[in-house]
Scaffold this motif. Structure first.
Motif, PDB file in Angstrom:
ATOM      1  N   SER A   1       0.740  -1.399  -0.053  1.00 50.09           N
ATOM      2  CA  SER A   1       0.081  -0.048  -0.019  1.00 50.09           C
ATOM      3  C   SER A   1       0.808   1.195  -0.019  1.00 50.09           C
ATOM      4  O   SER A   1       1.894   1.246   0.521  1.00 50.09           O
TER       5      SER A   1
ATOM      6  N   THR B   1     -10.769  -4.146   1.494  1.00 45.74           N
ATOM      7  CA  THR B   1     -11.823  -3.721   1.987  1.00 45.74           C
ATOM      8  C   THR B   1     -12.952  -4.626   1.591  1.00 45.74           C
ATOM      9  O   THR B   1     -13.131  -5.296   0.404  1.00 45.74           O
TER      10      THR B   1
ATOM     11  N   GLU C   1     -15.703  -3.553   0.130  1.00 45.97           N
ATOM     12  CA  GLU C   1     -16.110  -3.122  -1.214  1.00 45.97           C
ATOM     13  C   GLU C   1     -15.238  -3.993  -1.962  1.00 45.97           C
ATOM     14  O   GLU C   1     -15.705  -4.532  -3.256  1.00 45.97           O
TER      15      GLU C   1
ATOM     16  N   SER D   1      -6.711   0.538  -2.085  1.00 43.66           N
ATOM     17  CA  SER D   1      -7.535  -0.477  -2.792  1.00 43.66           C
ATOM     18  C   SER D   1      -6.919  -0.648  -4.209  1.00 43.66           C
ATOM     19  O   SER D   1      -7.024  -1.642  -4.853  1.00 43.66           O
TER      20      SER D   1
HETATM   21  C1  LIG Z   1      -3.681  -1.610  10.743  1.00 38.41           C
HETATM   22  C2  LIG Z   1      -3.430  -1.724   9.344  1.00 38.41           C
HETATM   23  C3  LIG Z   1      -2.371  -2.588   8.756  1.00 38.41           C
HETATM   24  C4  LIG Z   1      -1.910  -2.578   7.438  1.00 38.41           C
HETATM   25  N1  LIG Z   1      -1.118  -3.236   7.008  1.00 38.41           N
HETATM   26  C5  LIG Z   1      -0.654  -3.439   5.721  1.00 38.41           C
HETATM   27  C6  LIG Z   1       0.573  -3.976   5.206  1.00 38.41           C
HETATM   28  O1  LIG Z   1       1.070  -4.792   5.841  1.00 38.41           O
HETATM   29  N2  LIG Z   1       1.020  -4.265   4.120  1.00 38.41           N
HETATM   30  C7  LIG Z   1       0.142  -3.207   3.115  1.00 38.41           C
HETATM   31  O2  LIG Z   1       0.692  -3.059   1.816  1.00 38.41           O
HETATM   32  N3  LIG Z   1      -0.852  -2.611   3.454  1.00 38.41           N
HETATM   33  C8  LIG Z   1      -1.558  -2.589   4.558  1.00 38.41           C
HETATM   34  N4  LIG Z   1      -2.507  -2.059   5.234  1.00 38.41           N
HETATM   35  C9  LIG Z   1      -3.075  -1.157   4.068  1.00 38.41           C
HETATM   36  C10 LIG Z   1      -4.461  -1.642   3.536  1.00 38.41           C
HETATM   37  O3  LIG Z   1      -4.425  -2.762   2.985  1.00 38.41           O
HETATM   38  C11 LIG Z   1      -5.359  -0.570   2.836  1.00 38.41           C
HETATM   39  O4  LIG Z   1      -5.639   0.353   4.020  1.00 38.41           O
HETATM   40  C12 LIG Z   1      -6.363  -0.929   2.129  1.00 38.41           C
HETATM   41  O5  LIG Z   1      -6.226  -1.675   1.232  1.00 38.41           O
HETATM   42  C13 LIG Z   1      -7.440   0.188   1.692  1.00 38.41           C
HETATM   43  O6  LIG Z   1      -6.805   1.189   1.157  1.00 38.41           O
HETATM   44  P1  LIG Z   1      -6.894   2.826   1.334  1.00 38.41           P
HETATM   45  O7  LIG Z   1      -6.675   2.855   3.029  1.00 38.41           O
HETATM   46  O8  LIG Z   1      -6.103   3.498   0.815  1.00 38.41           O
HETATM   47  O9  LIG Z   1      -8.443   2.844   1.246  1.00 38.41           O
HETATM   48  P2  LIG Z   1      -9.096   3.607  -0.073  1.00 38.41           P
HETATM   49  O10 LIG Z   1      -8.547   2.495  -1.301  1.00 38.41           O
HETATM   50  O11 LIG Z   1      -8.716   5.082  -0.283  1.00 38.41           O
HETATM   51  O12 LIG Z   1     -10.434   3.325  -0.028  1.00 38.41           O
HETATM   52  C14 LIG Z   1     -11.306   4.159   1.009  1.00 38.41           C
HETATM   53  C15 LIG Z   1     -12.736   3.676   0.707  1.00 38.41           C
HETATM   54  O13 LIG Z   1     -13.161   3.671  -0.726  1.00 38.41           O
HETATM   55  C16 LIG Z   1     -13.651   2.465  -1.245  1.00 38.41           C
HETATM   56  N5  LIG Z   1     -13.392   2.130  -2.391  1.00 38.41           N
HETATM   57  C17 LIG Z   1     -12.079   2.393  -3.121  1.00 38.41           C
HETATM   58  N6  LIG Z   1     -12.418   1.914  -4.273  1.00 38.41           N
HETATM   59  C18 LIG Z   1     -13.623   1.394  -4.597  1.00 38.41           C
HETATM   60  C19 LIG Z   1     -14.269   0.802  -5.540  1.00 38.41           C
HETATM   61  N7  LIG Z   1     -13.866   0.622  -6.798  1.00 38.41           N
HETATM   62  N8  LIG Z   1     -15.697   0.522  -5.531  1.00 38.41           N
HETATM   63  C20 LIG Z   1     -16.083   0.629  -4.376  1.00 38.41           C
HETATM   64  N9  LIG Z   1     -15.682   1.167  -2.946  1.00 38.41           N
HETATM   65  C21 LIG Z   1     -14.380   1.600  -3.501  1.00 38.41           C
HETATM   66  C22 LIG Z   1     -12.878   1.534  -0.092  1.00 38.41           C
HETATM   67  O14 LIG Z   1     -13.658   0.284  -0.069  1.00 38.41           O
HETATM   68  C23 LIG Z   1     -12.946   2.090   1.079  1.00 38.41           C
HETATM   69  O15 LIG Z   1     -14.140   1.994   1.933  1.00 38.41           O
HETATM   70  C24 LIG Z   1      -2.782  -1.890   6.407  1.00 38.41           C
HETATM   71  C25 LIG Z   1      -3.537  -1.094   7.021  1.00 38.41           C
HETATM   72  C26 LIG Z   1      -4.113  -0.587   8.064  1.00 38.41           C
HETATM   73  C27 LIG Z   1      -5.263   0.041   8.570  1.00 38.41           C
END
Ligand SMILES: Cc1cc2nc3c(=O)[nH]c(=O)nc-3n(C[C@H](O)[C@H](O)[C@H](O)COP(=O)(O)OP(=O)(O)OC[C@H]3O[C@@H](n4cnc5c(N)ncnc54)[C@H](O)[C@@H]3O)c2cc1C
Length: 408
Positions: A130, A390, A392, A136
Motif C-alpha cells: 500500500s 476492503t 467493497e 484499494s
Molecule cells: C492496521 C493496518 C495494517 C495494514 N497493513 C498493511 C501491510 O502490512 N501491507 C500493506 O501493503 N498494506 C497494509 N495496510 C493497508 C491496507 O491494505 C489499506 O488500508 C486498504 O487496502 C485500503 O486502502 P486505503 O486505506 O488506501 O483506502 P482507499 O483505497 O482510499 O478506500 C477508501 C474507501 O473507498 C472504497 N473504495 C475504493 N475503491 C472502490 C471501488 N472501486 N468500489 C467501491 N468502493 C471503493 C474502499 O472500500 C474504502 O471504503 C494496512 C492498513 C491498516 C489500517
C-alpha cells in the motif's frame, strides 16, 4: 489431491489444542497490557518462538497440510486469544507468503529464516504494498524499481503506507512498479535485506485497534538491492512483462501479479483471524448472559438475547465452512471461480464487526468498559473490513468473477 473431510485429523486436533493453550495461557493474559502500551509484544513473540509456534518450521508445517485447514485452525485459535498480539505474531507470515508466492526455492531458503530470526533473537518481517495514493487501487502504485545492469542492482524509490512491521522488520518485501505503463502487471516484488541503507520507517501510527501490532509508513530513498533480491528472478520477470506488453493495455487484478497473488492466498487466513475474534466475543457474551441477572432472571432467558446469540453461533459455523472451503481450494489448486477467497474474507470480516458489536450490547455498560475484553475486540474487529482488501473490494472481486464483466 486431498479429499475434503470435516472430521479433523489427530494432528489437526492436536494443533488446535496446542495453539488454543498458548492463546489462553500466554496471549489472553497479556492482551490488555500490550493494547494499552501500544508496543510490539516482543516477550510474547519470544515465548512463541521458544515453543516453536513462531518460526519458519511451524509455518512450513501449517502450509504443508494438504487439506489447507491447519493454517486456518491455528489462526482462528491465536486470534481468539487476542488480535493485536495475534497480528504481532502473524504479520511476518504475510511477507513470507509474498516470498512463497513469487520466490524461487533458493530465495525461500535464504530469506524466510531471516524473516523470523531465532528464539534468542526473534525478528519480524513486513510486506509493503500500500501507498498513500494506492490502497484499494494497487495499479496506481508509484514506487519505482529500476535496474542498473552494470552493477546488477535494483534501485527502489517511493513511499509505502500502513505497513505492518514497517521499519522494525528484519526483512521488508517491497512491491514496486518496473513498468508503470502496464499497471499492476508491471509490478514485481523485491527483498530488502536487513540494514539496507535508504529504507526508513516512520513513527508507529496510533490506531483504533490492533494496537500491539506495529503499523508505519516506510520511505524508500534510492534503496539499492542486489539483482538476486528480485523475487522469481529477472528472466521470469522479463518473460512476464513481455507477455503483458503483448496483451495490450494496463489492467488491474488477475493472476500472476506480485501483490494480487499473495492476497489470493492470504484472504482465507485473514478470514480465520476475523473468525477467531468473532468466536471470542460470542463465547464471552454467552457466558455473561448466563450469569447476569435483570428483572429477576438471567438475561439469556430473554429471546432477544438468546436469539442474537443463536444467530451469532450460526454465522460462526457458516463462516468457518466458507474459510475452510476456500483454503482447501487454494491448497489443491482449484481456481476461485466465484471469488471464494474473497467470499470467506468478506463474510468473516463483517461477522467480526457484527459479533463484537453484539457482544458489547449483551454486556451493557460492562461491555463498554475496559474491565471486559469485548471492548478491545470491538475495536480490533473493524480492521477486518478494511485491510487485505476492503469489503467493497471483496465484493468487486466476487462480482467480476461471477459476471465475467469489468464491474467498477
Ligand atoms: C492496521 C493496518 C495494517 C495494514 N497493513 C498493511 C501491510 O502490512 N501491507 C500493506 O501493503 N498494506 C497494509 N495496510 C493497508 C491496507 O491494505 C489499506 O488500508 C486498504 O487496502 C485500503 O486502502 P486505503 O486505506 O488506501 O483506502 P482507499 O483505497 O482510499 O478506500 C477508501 C474507501 O473507498 C472504497 N473504495 C475504493 N475503491 C472502490 C471501488 N472501486 N468500489 C467501491 N468502493 C471503493 C474502499 O472500500 C474504502 O471504503 C494496512 C492498513 C491498516 C489500517
Amino acid at each position: 489431491m486431498m479429499a475434503f473431510s470435516l472430521e479433523l485429523t489427530e494432528e489437526q486436533r492436536d494443533l488446535r489444542g496446542w495453539v488454543h493453550g498458548f492463546a489462553a495461557d500466554v496471549v489472553r493474559p497479556a492482551a490488555a497490557e500490550w493494547d494499552e502500551r501500544e508496543e510490539t509484544p516482543w516477550p510474547v513473540i519470544q515465548e512463541a518462538a521458544k515453543i516453536g509456534l513462531y518460526g519458519f518450521e511451524s509455518l512450513a508445517d501449517l502450509f504443508g497440510d494438504p487439506s489447507g485447514l491447519s493454517l486456518q485452525i491455528a489462526n482462528e485459535e491465536l486470534f481468539w486469544g487476542d488480535a493485536g498480539i495475534g497480528m504481532a505474531l502473524f504479520g511476518t507470515s504475510l511477507a513470507v507468503a509474498g516470498i512463497f508466492s513469487a520466490g524461487t526455492p533458493d530465495q525461500l531458503a535464504e530469506w524466510v529464516p531471516q524473516c523470523f530470526g531465532d528464539e534468542e533473537d526473534p525478528k519480524v518481517a513486513a510486506f509493503c504494498v500500500s501507498e498513500p495514493d494506492a490502497g484499494s487501487d494497487v495499479s496506481a502504485m508509484r514506487t519505482r524499481a529500476t535496474y542498473d545492469e552494470a552493477r546488477d542492482e535494483w534501485k527502489l524509490s517511493g513511499q509505502k503506507a500502513w505497513i505492518t512491521n514497517g521499519g522494525i522488520a528484519n526483512v521488508h518485501v517491497v512491491v514496486a512498479s518496473v513498468d508503470p505503463a502496464l499497471g499492476s502487471r508491471g509490478q514485481a516484488a523485491f527483498i530488502v535485506p536487513p540494514g539496507t541503507p535508504g529504507l526508513e520507517g516512520a513513527k508507529k501510527i496510533k490506531k483504533l485497534g490492533l494496537r500491539a501490532s506495529h503499523t508505519a509508513d516506510v520511505f524508500l530513498d534510492d534503496v539499492r538491492v542486489p539483482g538476486h533480491c528480485l523475487l522469481g528472478g529477472k528472466e521470469r520477470l522479463d518473460a512476464r512483462l513481455a507477455r503483458a506488453r503483448e496483451g495490450g493495455k494496463a489492467g488491474s487484478g488477475g493472476r500472476g501479479q506480485a501483490a494480487m497473488a499473495t492476497f489470493e492466498v492470504s484472504r482465507p487466513t485473514v478470514g480465520a483471524q476475523a473468525l477467531g475474534i468473532a468466536r471470542a466475543a460470542y463465547e464471552y457474551a454467552l457466558d455473561y448472559a448466563g450469569s447476569r441477572e435483570a428483572f429477576g432472571r438471567p438475561i439469556i432467558e430473554n429471546q432477544s438475547i438468546a436469539f442474537a446469540l443463536a444467530d451469532l453461533r450460526t454465522e460462526i459455523e457458516a463462516v468457518r465452512l466458507l474459510i475452510w472451503q476456500a483454503s482447501w481450494m487454494a491448497r489443491n489448486d482449484k481456481a476461485f471461480d466465484a471469488g471464494q477467497g474473497s467470499m470467506s474474507k468478506l463474510r468473516a470480516g463483517e461477522l467480526a464487526v457484527s459479533a463484537t458489536e453484539k457482544a458489547v450490547q449483551v454486556l451493557g455498560g460492562a461491555g463498554y468498559s475496559r474491565e471486559h475484553p469485548v471492548e478491545r475486540m470491538y475495536r480490533d474487529a473493524k480492521i477486518y473490513t478494511i485491510f487485505e482488501g476492503t469489503s467493497e473490494i471483496q465484493r468487486l472481486v466476487i462480482a467480476r468473477a461471477i459476471s465475467g464483466r469489468q464491474i467498477r
